[in-house]
Design a protein around this motif. Structure first.
Motif: not given
Length: 167
Positions: A122-127
């Motif tokens: 989820l990190r790459e989506h800012g979540l």
């Protein structure tokens, strides 16, 4: 059921939040029948998890534990690692309920590992931070930290009593 798939899942979650375990069991069983009929195998793990939670809420701990073990096996068979954290947390609770602290530690550590994997995705989506800030997620991570050096055997308990994979 003649509804979009997401709606019965949402209804099931609503029933769980309202502690309407009969309603949750009804939705899970109807969706499971539809899943078999239409071969929606991807939903099986979620439906089985809902069924186990409903049975647990209705006080049938033994049947719920069996369903949770079956759910873990189904998710592993499907290769659905992103969903394993939820079922492993439930299995840790089952083990704690029977007084098996070592088994509980293994399950909750595995759940925390899967939580970290989901967060990384989820990190790459800012979540990631939003996911990690949820109380039930924080509880899993905190519980995993409560078991330092509980056991040196770092395998995840298999649902058949074996140790099915190394961590």
């Amino acid at each position: 059921l003649d509804l979009p798939i997401a709606l019965p899942v949402a209804i099931g979650e609503y029933c769980l939040a309202q502690k309407d375990f009969r309603g949750l069991l009804d939705v899970a069983e109807k969706m499971s029948a539809a899943s078999e009929k239409y071969q929606w195998r991807a939903l099986n793990g979620f439906l089985m998890l809902a069924r186990g939670r409903a049975l647990q809420g209705l006080g049938d701990a033994a049947e719920a534990a069996d369903v949770f073990r079956e759910t873990h096996n189904e998710m592993v068979r499907q290769g659905f690692d992103a969903g394993l954290w939820e079922i492993e947390a439930e299995l840790a609770g089952v083990a704690r309920g029977t007084g098996d602290r070592v088994e509980a530690a293994r399950w909750i550590r595995s759940a925390a590992g899967h939580v970290r994997q989901v967060a990384e995705g989820l990190r790459e989506h800012g979540l990631a931070e939003r996911f990690l800030s949820q109380p039930h997620i924080q509880s899993i991570v905190q519980q995993a930290g409560d078991f330092p050096n509980e056991t040196t055997d770092e395998t995840v308990p298999g649902t058949d009593g074996s140790r099915d994979r190394q961590r």
